[in-house]
Design a protein around this motif. Structure first.
Motif: not given
Length: 282
Positions: A30, A56, A58, A60-61, A95, A98-99, A131
């Motif tokens: 990250m 990245f 992430n 969502t974590q 972002e 990836m999403y 991810i």
């Protein structure tokens, strides 16, 4: 060193490498890189022809949005460090890459969801799985390198591949934790510590080692109490959990019988910064 922003670009580069019979090593990060990350890159270089590092943060974590906002980001410094370390490809997606839409997949990791990080950071491992599964699918590396500072996360990633991604043949390589000269486990979050909390933070590993030295004379509960109470005496530190566990299953142990490996895992709030650490006890 190639810097790519999209999965398509990355796949093209890796297809070219594989057409030349080259192996691929992957280090997911990250960012906010430190010597611990570079040790993973060195391991990847030693065991692979092409090294890919992802940067990245992430979303969502993170179960705490304030934590996401304050997570350190040092992209220019990161890229210089990776170039100097001999990394060949850096994947730095936005972002939206990836999403592109909400990822509503659900992952279950059994008892790992209910203990330590799973208990104290609800949804965290599901976000990690989202991810990592995306990155593994894009890169399909021969080997992926993770630091053992995130001991429970390594177990979750192994379970993710075994239970949810049987088509992925990526080997998970767990690498030892690197420490500062004063014993503090290297972490991107260390740079967020104040002068006072940074001075206090080495007490965590120091006390865990003292606990390990009591193995032959004290019970599990007594050692857990000793470590927690000792760290909590420092006004800048507060133990969230300290657990002595089976190194293979990560389940808490009641005593030191048997010949299985034993580890100690801890999370400590150092001011506004949450630190985790672990070490083998036996």
């Amino acid at each position: 060193m190639e810097i790519v922003k999209t999965a398509g670009e990355l796949k093209n580069l890796l297809d070219t490498a594989r057409n030349g019979n080259k192996t691929v090593g992957f280090v997911p990060t990250m960012g906010a890189l430190h010597a611990g990350h570079l040790s993973l890159v060195a391991q990847a270089k030693a065991q692979s022809d092409v090294v890919v590092v992802s940067i990245f943060v992430n979303p969502t974590q993170f179960n705490n949005l304030a934590d996401l906002k304050t997570y350190p980001r040092t992209p220019e410094q990161d890229l210089k460090m990776l170039k100097d370390a001999g990394c060949q490809i850096v994947f730095m997606p936005e972002e939206e890459e990836m999403y592109p839409q909400a990822d509503n997949r659900e992952f279950s990791f059994g008892e790992l969801d209910t203990i330590m990080e799973g208990a104290h950071r609800p949804g965290h491992f599901s976000g990690v799985a989202k991810i990592v599964s995306k990155l593994f699918t894009i890169i399909n590396a021969d080997k992926a390198f993770f630091g053992l500072k995130d001991f429970q996360q390594v177990a979750v990633v192994k379970m993710l591949v075994a239970n949810y991604m049987p088509e992925i043949k990526t080997q998970i390589v767990a690498c030892e934790t690197l420490r500062e000269p004063d014993g503090l486990a290297m972490s991107s979050r260390n740079r967020l510590l104040t002068r006072e909390t940074r001075k206090a933070a080495p007490i965590i590993a120091e006390t865990m080692i003292k606990g390990r030295n009591l193995l032959r004379t004290h019970s599990v509960k007594a050692i857990e109490k000793f470590v927690s109470d000792s760290i909590n005496r420092n006004p800048y530190l507060k133990v969230e959990y300290f657990s002595i566990v089976n190194s293979d299953t990560l389940m808490p142990v009641a005593d030191f019988s048997g010949d299985h490996r034993i580890s100690a895992c801890i999370a400590v709030q150092a001011g506004n910064v949450r630190l985790i650490d672990n070490m083998y006890y036996r």
